[in-house]
Each structure stands twice: as C-alpha cells, then as structure tokens.
Design a protein around this motif. Structure first.
Motif, PDB file in Angstrom:
ATOM      1  N   GLY A 137     -21.070 -33.309  77.926  1.00 25.35           N
ATOM      2  CA  GLY A 137     -20.864 -34.186  79.086  1.00 25.35           C
ATOM      3  C   GLY A 137     -19.724 -35.152  78.865  1.00 25.35           C
ATOM      4  N   ASN A 138     -19.356 -35.824  79.939  1.00 26.19           N
ATOM      5  CA  ASN A 138     -18.227 -36.763  79.852  1.00 26.19           C
ATOM      6  C   ASN A 138     -18.511 -37.907  78.884  1.00 26.19           C
ATOM      7  OD1 ASN A 138     -16.603 -35.364  81.541  1.00 26.19           O
ATOM      8  ND2 ASN A 138     -17.166 -36.521  83.396  1.00 26.19           N
ATOM      9  N   ARG A 139     -19.768 -38.401  78.886  1.00 27.64           N
ATOM     10  CA  ARG A 139     -20.108 -39.499  77.967  1.00 27.64           C
ATOM     11  C   ARG A 139     -19.929 -39.057  76.518  1.00 27.64           C
ATOM     12  NH1 ARG A 139     -22.578 -43.753  80.390  1.00 27.64           N
ATOM     13  NH2 ARG A 139     -23.407 -43.404  82.483  1.00 27.64           N
ATOM     14  N   GLU A 140     -20.378 -37.832  76.269  1.00 25.78           N
ATOM     15  CA  GLU A 140     -20.255 -37.293  74.908  1.00 25.78           C
ATOM     16  C   GLU A 140     -18.787 -37.150  74.521  1.00 25.78           C
ATOM     17  OE1 GLU A 140     -22.272 -36.138  71.482  1.00 25.78           O
ATOM     18  OE2 GLU A 140     -23.078 -36.933  73.354  1.00 25.78           O
ATOM     19  N   LEU A 141     -18.008 -36.670  75.475  1.00 22.02           N
ATOM     20  CA  LEU A 141     -16.571 -36.500  75.214  1.00 22.02           C
ATOM     21  C   LEU A 141     -15.912 -37.848  74.908  1.00 22.02           C
ATOM     22  CD1 LEU A 141     -15.609 -33.935  78.014  1.00 22.02           C
ATOM     23  CD2 LEU A 141     -15.388 -33.576  75.548  1.00 22.02           C
ATOM     24  N   LEU A 142     -16.299 -38.863  75.693  1.00 22.73           N
ATOM     25  CA  LEU A 142     -15.719 -40.201  75.494  1.00 22.73           C
ATOM     26  C   LEU A 142     -16.099 -40.737  74.116  1.00 22.73           C
ATOM     27  CD1 LEU A 142     -14.154 -42.577  76.677  1.00 22.73           C
ATOM     28  CD2 LEU A 142     -16.290 -43.444  77.628  1.00 22.73           C
TER      29      LEU A 142
END
Lengths: 196, 129
Positions: free
Chosen positions: B2-7
């Motif tokens: 997910g985007n949070r993980e990527l960030l």
C-alpha cells in the motif's frame, strides 16, 4: 566649516571607545548586514547619525539655527551556550540566556557611560550642545535558530545644538579618486582584455 | 504494497542513504547513538545554511544555521519541554567527519505541523565555562 552633528558623532565615538576597556567595539556606520560570528565574544556598538530637526523660527539667514539631532546607537550581542560539565547537558546555560544577560548588561553599560554627568556635553566644549538625553532604549527579540543566539537593540540619543550658517560660499569638496586593478587570475579567467 | 507502506520504506531509504550519524545526550546523561530497538547507528538529516534575519530592531544579521531532522520513530525518548540536550554531528557534514558537540533546548525544536513524523532541531554552539 561643517555641521555640528559630525563633531557630536565623533565625540560620542571617542567617549565610548575610551570607556570600552576592550570590552566592546565601537563602529561608526550603519551596517548593511552583520555576521553573528563577527559579534561573538565581541559586543559591538554602532553609532550613526539618524536625523536632525530644525526650528524654522529660531534662525536667521546668516547666523544661528537651533537644531535637535538624533543619533542611533545600535547594540549587537551574539552568544554561545556555556557548560560546566561536557557530559551533562543540564549544566548548560543556554545561548539565549547568555545573550539576554549580556545584552541587558551592555545596554546598561552604554546608557551609564553616555548619561554620566562627566559627559553632559558629550565631550565637546561647554555650550556646544545641551540637553543630551537617551530618549529610548528598544530591545529586539532573540534570534534563536542559529549557531549563536543574537539580540540587537537600539538607543536614541538626542541633544540640542546650534548650527551656524556663515553665509560663506560653500567650499568645493576634495575629489575622491581610486584605482581599480582588474586581476589577471588565469585559473578563474577573471582577467579583462582590451577588445580587439 | 500500500501507499503507506511505500512511504514508510521511502523514508527508511532516505534516512539510510542520506542522513548522517548523530549522537544525542539526554539531561539525565543517557547517550542515544542507536536507532530505537536496533543496533544501527542513529541518523539525522544534517544541513547547514547561512540565513539572513531582519529583526524588528537594528540591521540585518546573517547567522550560520544548522538543522538536524530526525525520525521520531528512531528515538527512544523525545526531548521534552524545558529540557536541554547535547547533540553531536559530523562537523564537515561527511559521514566519517569529526563529531562536533552542540546543544539545543526545547526553544530550538520544530516539531509537529509539516514536520509530523520528524523532529527538527537547531543546535547551538557551546563552550566550556
């Protein structure tokens, strides 16, 4: 002959320099900008002419003219934090606290020098000036987001004096000349060559 | 992922590849030189600039300013209001540079708002009494 404010400012500089005892430096112009490192451990007081007010009804075409010049006195202090134990942060007196204390003492010192009864004529001959007074002291906020904490502040010094308009035709000033040497640094190619 | 993980991964990459080693000393003399819960060196984004200030009184003043940005999650303990900490960082802003000891108080910290997730400190030079 020149206007009195020039004599006054030179005299104020002399008074402060003589009283400094190496504890602060006297500078005679308004700075464009100042580096905090230049002030650290050497407080600076800058004295410069700010404005002059003349009483229109007090003078004659050729004669005396009452005036009330104002001089700005800029006080600059920059300080580092000081610790007693290099392993213990709680032993530190912060740069802000150091700068704050130093500025207050500095302002007090300058005020007491200039308002001293011995300096009632600001070092000039009796009658040259009167009513010398520090009207205001203004302390600025602490600038705290740098290597050093910095505080600037100003004093307004005013006095009464009399300008003498002699009626003589003004003397043409001396020419100021300077020589400009263009470098021939081949590494930075700063040399300027004559156009062919 | 997910985007949070990527960030989160991007932040770690930025920290590991760009940030410099730092050492913090708390008011109780506890030294923090490791990322919380790991044996990895504590890191901060150390930057230096000369910043002009135009104070309300007096002329312009130019101040050398260092800022150190640290991931809050890397800290075992976050500096609190009223505390004074030491922070050491490489003087030449290179990874293996000689460490320079400086200090900051809660007055020299920018935290919250746009810096959520980070704490940014503005250390000041210190000298022995």
């Amino acid at each position: 002959m020149s206007m009195k404010f020039i004599n006054i400012i030179n005299s104020v500089k002399t008074i402060l320099t003589d009283a400094s005892g190496g504890g602060f430096q006297v500078v005679d112009h308004e700075p464009k900008s100042e580096g905090s490192k230049d002030i650290n451990d050497l407080k600076k007081v800058l004295v410069y002419f700010s404005s002059d007010n003349f009483d229109r009804n007090s003078g004659t075409t050729n004669g005396t003219l009452q005036s009330k010049p104002t001089f700005k006195i800029l006080l600059q202090v920059s300080a580092m934090g000081v610790f007693t134990d290099s392993d213990d942060p709680s032993s530190l007196v912060s740069a802000e606290a150091m700068a704050n204390t130093q500025w207050d003492l500095f302002a007090s010192q300058i005020f007491l020098i200039l308002m001293n009864a011995k300096n009632v004529f600001l070092g000039l001959a009796v009658g040259e000036i009167s009513n010398r007074f520090i009207d205001t002291i203004q302390k600025g906020e602490i600038i705290r987001d740098g290597d050093d904490a910095v505080i600037l502040g100003t004093m307004d010094l005013t006095c009464n004096t009399t300008e003498i308009v002699s009626g003589e035709i003004a003397t043409v000033g001396t020419d100021v000349t300077s020589n400009l040497t263009i470098g021939d640094d081949t590494e930075q190619n700063s040399a300027v060559t004559e156009p062919q | 992922m997910g985007n949070r993980e990527l960030l989160r991964e991007a932040k770690k990459t930025l920290r590991n590849e760009w940030f410099l080693p730092i050492i913090l000393t708390a008011p109780d003399k506890t030294v923090y030189d490791k990322i919380n819960g790991t044996e990895n060196q504590l890191l901060g984004d150390v930057r230096s600039e000369s910043k002009p200030f135009d104070p309300d009184v007096g002329g312009r003043i130019v101040i050398d300013r260092v800022s150190i940005t640290i991931l809050l999650s890397d800290l075992a303990r976050v500096p609190a209001e009223g505390e004074t900490w030491f922070v050491e960082y490489p003087e030449d802003l290179l990874e293996n540079g000689t460490l320079k000891k400086t200090a900051f108080t809660s007055d020299n910290i920018d935290v919250g708002g746009s810096t959520i997730g980070y704490i940014k400190v503005f250390p000041q030079e210190i000298k022995s009494a």
